[in-house]
Motif scaffolding. Structure first.
Motif, short mmCIF file in Angstrom:
data_model
loop_
_atom_site.label_atom_id
_atom_site.label_comp_id
_atom_site.label_asym_id
_atom_site.label_seq_id
_atom_site.Cartn_x
_atom_site.Cartn_y
_atom_site.Cartn_z
N ALA A 160 27.30 37.26 60.16
CA ALA A 160 27.22 38.11 58.97
C ALA A 160 25.90 37.82 58.28
CB ALA A 160 28.39 37.80 58.03
N VAL A 161 25.10 38.84 58.06
CA VAL A 161 23.85 38.68 57.32
C VAL A 161 23.85 39.70 56.20
CG1 VAL A 161 21.33 38.69 57.42
CG2 VAL A 161 22.63 37.85 59.37
N SER A 162 24.33 39.30 55.03
CA SER A 162 24.40 40.20 53.89
C SER A 162 24.07 39.41 52.62
CB SER A 162 25.79 40.85 53.79
OG SER A 162 26.82 39.88 53.88
N ALA A 163 22.91 38.70 52.72
CA ALA A 163 22.41 37.91 51.60
C ALA A 163 23.53 37.01 51.06
CB ALA A 163 21.81 38.82 50.53
N CYS A 164 23.76 37.07 49.76
CA CYS A 164 24.69 36.12 49.14
C CYS A 164 26.15 36.47 49.38
CB CYS A 164 24.37 36.02 47.65
SG CYS A 164 22.64 35.59 47.41
N ALA A 165 26.41 37.56 50.09
CA ALA A 165 27.79 37.91 50.46
C ALA A 165 28.12 37.45 51.88
CB ALA A 165 28.00 39.42 50.33
N SER A 166 27.15 36.86 52.58
CA SER A 166 27.31 36.57 54.02
C SER A 166 28.52 35.68 54.32
CB SER A 166 26.05 35.88 54.56
OG SER A 166 24.89 36.64 54.29
N GLY A 167 28.67 34.58 53.56
CA GLY A 167 29.76 33.64 53.84
C GLY A 167 31.12 34.29 53.68
N GLY A 235 23.56 24.25 51.82
CA GLY A 235 24.74 23.62 52.43
C GLY A 235 25.49 24.59 53.31
N ALA A 236 26.74 24.26 53.59
CA ALA A 236 27.57 25.09 54.46
C ALA A 236 29.04 24.86 54.16
CB ALA A 236 27.30 24.78 55.93
N GLY A 237 29.83 25.87 54.49
CA GLY A 237 31.28 25.76 54.42
C GLY A 237 31.88 26.39 55.66
N ASP A 329 44.76 37.05 32.06
CA ASP A 329 45.68 36.03 32.57
C ASP A 329 45.11 35.28 33.78
OD1 ASP A 329 47.51 37.00 30.70
OD2 ASP A 329 48.22 38.53 32.11
N LEU A 330 43.91 35.67 34.23
CA LEU A 330 43.34 35.04 35.42
C LEU A 330 42.61 33.75 35.05
CD1 LEU A 330 41.68 38.21 37.02
CD2 LEU A 330 43.87 37.16 37.68
N ALA A 331 42.87 32.70 35.79
CA ALA A 331 42.09 31.46 35.64
C ALA A 331 40.82 31.63 36.46
CB ALA A 331 42.90 30.28 36.13
N VAL A 332 39.68 31.76 35.76
CA VAL A 332 38.42 32.05 36.44
C VAL A 332 37.59 30.77 36.58
CG1 VAL A 332 36.25 33.35 36.34
CG2 VAL A 332 38.40 34.41 35.55
N SER A 333 37.20 30.45 37.81
CA SER A 333 36.33 29.30 38.05
C SER A 333 34.97 29.81 38.52
CB SER A 333 36.91 28.38 39.11
OG SER A 333 38.15 27.84 38.70
N ALA A 334 33.91 29.32 37.87
CA ALA A 334 32.55 29.66 38.29
C ALA A 334 31.93 28.37 38.82
CB ALA A 334 31.75 30.23 37.13
N THR A 335 32.22 28.09 40.09
CA THR A 335 31.83 26.78 40.62
C THR A 335 30.34 26.67 40.94
OG1 THR A 335 32.68 27.54 42.77
CG2 THR A 335 34.12 26.12 41.47
N LYS A 336 29.62 27.80 40.90
CA LYS A 336 28.16 27.70 41.04
C LYS A 336 27.56 26.90 39.89
CE LYS A 336 27.20 31.82 43.83
NZ LYS A 336 28.50 32.53 43.81
N SER A 337 28.30 26.78 38.78
CA SER A 337 27.82 25.92 37.69
C SER A 337 27.63 24.49 38.17
CB SER A 337 28.81 25.95 36.52
OG SER A 337 30.09 25.47 36.92
N GLN A 338 28.38 24.11 39.22
CA GLN A 338 28.27 22.76 39.77
C GLN A 338 27.41 22.71 41.03
OE1 GLN A 338 31.88 20.39 39.88
NE2 GLN A 338 33.07 22.15 39.19
N THR A 339 27.69 23.62 41.96
CA THR A 339 27.04 23.55 43.28
C THR A 339 25.66 24.19 43.30
OG1 THR A 339 28.00 25.66 43.97
CG2 THR A 339 29.28 23.67 44.47
N GLY A 340 25.34 24.99 42.28
CA GLY A 340 24.20 25.89 42.42
C GLY A 340 24.62 27.04 43.34
N HIS A 341 23.66 27.89 43.65
CA HIS A 341 23.95 29.09 44.44
C HIS A 341 23.55 28.83 45.89
CE1 HIS A 341 24.57 33.00 45.81
NE2 HIS A 341 23.91 33.70 44.93
N ALA A 346 27.41 30.50 50.05
CA ALA A 346 28.17 30.44 48.79
C ALA A 346 29.62 30.87 48.99
CB ALA A 346 27.50 31.31 47.73
N GLY A 347 29.82 32.02 49.60
CA GLY A 347 31.17 32.54 49.76
C GLY A 347 32.04 31.65 50.64
#
Lengths: 414, 81
Positions: A160-167, A235-237, A329-341, A346-347
């Motif tokens: 998958a090669v779609s910039a920041c949506a790739s992962g 990094g990688a996931g 009512d959604l618990a929203v986490s923005a974990t890029k605040s920790q990991t960076g982008h 990312a995904g």
């Protein structure tokens, strides 16, 4: 979806942990991954941004030396994460049919370090010194190919090669491979290693990066009024996605169900998100529909939330239009605040965190949210991890990329 | 200028760096492809690194004649004159 798909293994190497247990513990506490870059090129080129979120554990400390010479840094990350996921899934002791094993891996730019190092070598030493491994290392499908060889995956190795949506899009590909009957197990994820001076200069030129050089730890601040751009991460996931039958037959542990996905394109602007966010909203809707989920079932979202002034708002608009009042009512986490982008990774890393949030019933924290932008009144998880309710529920992971790519995946608790 | 033992030692280090093979396994009579399992891409990397290390030119058309480690050592020694 005719076959139920499950997540049976997780792996990661990130700025806040070189493996999944460390990543998860740090994500619950709230750990800034960014710091000042020590590289000499920061000063040499007077880069306007002098910090980034580099991996906590260098791949050279984990991999054999010849491996580091034959794989681009991005593929090295992908290999580290995938070996962890493979072992975590118990596949090292399982008998997997190679013809039923696939790879779906994403990257934003592939082997950018390899390409630019080779260009430097050509200029300084001439063509003879440009190494024969240059092409297989720089090609964006390099990780998918290397992983297919490592694990003997012969069903198909897709990229998958779609910039920041790739992962995230890689997980959509995995779903398609499994539901089409092409494979029983998919090694899915994404890797990125783009903290190169050219990338820092280029993202700076487009005013996308935070310039909080005096305080890198506070630079990635999604939803905060003082956010001024994203922080480059690397990094990688990796997630092992498997049909439920296959996982059950080998008695695998199951983290979560990969319930659905939605991938759409904006056709609006090559970099700017559509301010109406209709493409993102359509991706959310598709993910929910393909997961056969109602909006009320969703309890948690790992948001794309990169911390750019213009990017966070359209995602909010898409969430509001999709969920209506339930968005509160959604618990929203923005974990890029920790990991960076982590760009193309990312995904993948955020999907690992979303799966763990469901599995552990705890949403990870968002850091640096001192003054929440009143235009985005989301229930952002800060301070302490948020307990998720008991019972059946759905969690989403959002990713949006330059090119107008929108990708959303939906997980259910197992 | 280096004698053949020094060339062998240097070549073994290059092979080790590229493939992870122990330097002791890189012996004169060993075939690069048959014994050391070195593919063509690795072979070219080894050749290019050897050119730099020993300050010689190893033409592409010559590489196919270097079937054993000893062939490479001899070629490098001759090329150094």
């Amino acid at each position: 979806m005719t076959r139920r798909l499950v997540i049976t293994g997780l792996g990661a190497t990130t700025p806040i942990g070189g493996d999944v247990p460390t990543l998860w513990q740090n994500a619950l506490v709230g750990t800034p991954g960014a710091s000042t870059l020590e590289n000499d090129w920061v000063e040499r080129f007077s880069l306007p941004v002098s910090f980034a979120a580099t991996v906590e554990v260098e791949p050279a400390d984990v991999l054999a030396r010849p491996e580091t010479k034959r794989m681009d840094r991005s593929t090295q990350f992908g290999m580290v994460a995938s070996r962890e996921a493979w072992k975590d899934a118990g596949l090292d002791e399982a008998d997997v049919d190679p013809d039923r094993l696939a790879v779906a891996y994403g990257t934003g730019v592939g082997g950018v370090w390899t390409l630019l190092d080779s260009w430097d070598t050509l200029k300084e030493k001439g063509p003879r010194r440009v190494m024969p491994m240059t092409v297989p290392m720089l090609m964006p499908n390099g990780s998918a190919g290397a992983l297919s060889m490592e694990f003997g995956a012969r069903a198909a190795a897709r990229t998958a090669v779609s910039a920041c949506a790739s992962g995230t899009e890689a997980l959509d590909i995995a779903i398609r491979q499994l539901t089409a009957g092409e494979a029983d197990v998919v090694i899915a994820g994404g890797a990125e290693a783009a903290i190169h001076p050219v990338c820092l200069a280029a993202f700076s030129s487009m005013q996308a990066l935070s310039r909080r050089n005096d305080d890198p730890a506070a630079a990635s601040r999604p939803y905060d009024v003082d956010r001024d751009g994203f922080v480059m991460g690397e990094g990688a996931g990796t997630l092992i996605v498997e049909t439920e039958e296959h996982a059950a037959a080998r008695g695998a542990k199951i983290y979560a169900v990969l319930a659905g996905s939605g991938v759409t394109s904006d056709a609006h602007h090559i970099t700017a998100p559509d301010p109406e966010a209709s493409g993102a909203a359509r991706a959310l809707r598709r993910a929910l529909d393909s997961a056969d989920a109602s909006v009320d079932e969703v309890t948690h979202i790992n948001a794309h939330a990169t911390s750019t002034p213009v990017g966070d708002r359209p995602e909010y608009a898409a969430l509001r239009s999709t969920f209506g009042d339930h968005v509160d009512d959604l618990a929203v986490s923005a974990t890029k605040s920790q990991t960076g982008h982590l760009l193309g990774a990312a995904g993948a890393v955020e999907s690992v965190l979303t799966v763990l949030a469901l599995h552990e019933r705890r949403a990870p924290v968002t850091i640096n949210l001192d003054n929440q932008d009143p235009d985005m009144p989301l229930d952002v998880v800060t301070g302490e991890p948020r307990a998720l309710p008991p019972g059946d529920q759905v969690a989403l992971c959002n990713s949006f990329g330059f090119g107008g790519h929108n990708a959303v995946v939906a997980f259910r608790n197992a | 200028m280096a004698d053949k033992n020094e060339i062998l030692t240097g070549l073994a280090e290059i092979v080790n760096e590229e493939t992870g093979l122990e330097t002791e396994e890189v012996q004169l009579e060993k075939s690069f492809t048959e014994d050391l399992d070195i593919d063509s891409i690795s072979m070219m990397t080894i050749v290019v690194n050897a050119e730099e290390k020993f300050d010689v030119k190893i033409p592409d058309e010559e590489v196919k004649n270097l079937s054993t480690v000893g062939d490479a050592v001899d070629f490098i020694a001759d090329a150094q004159g």
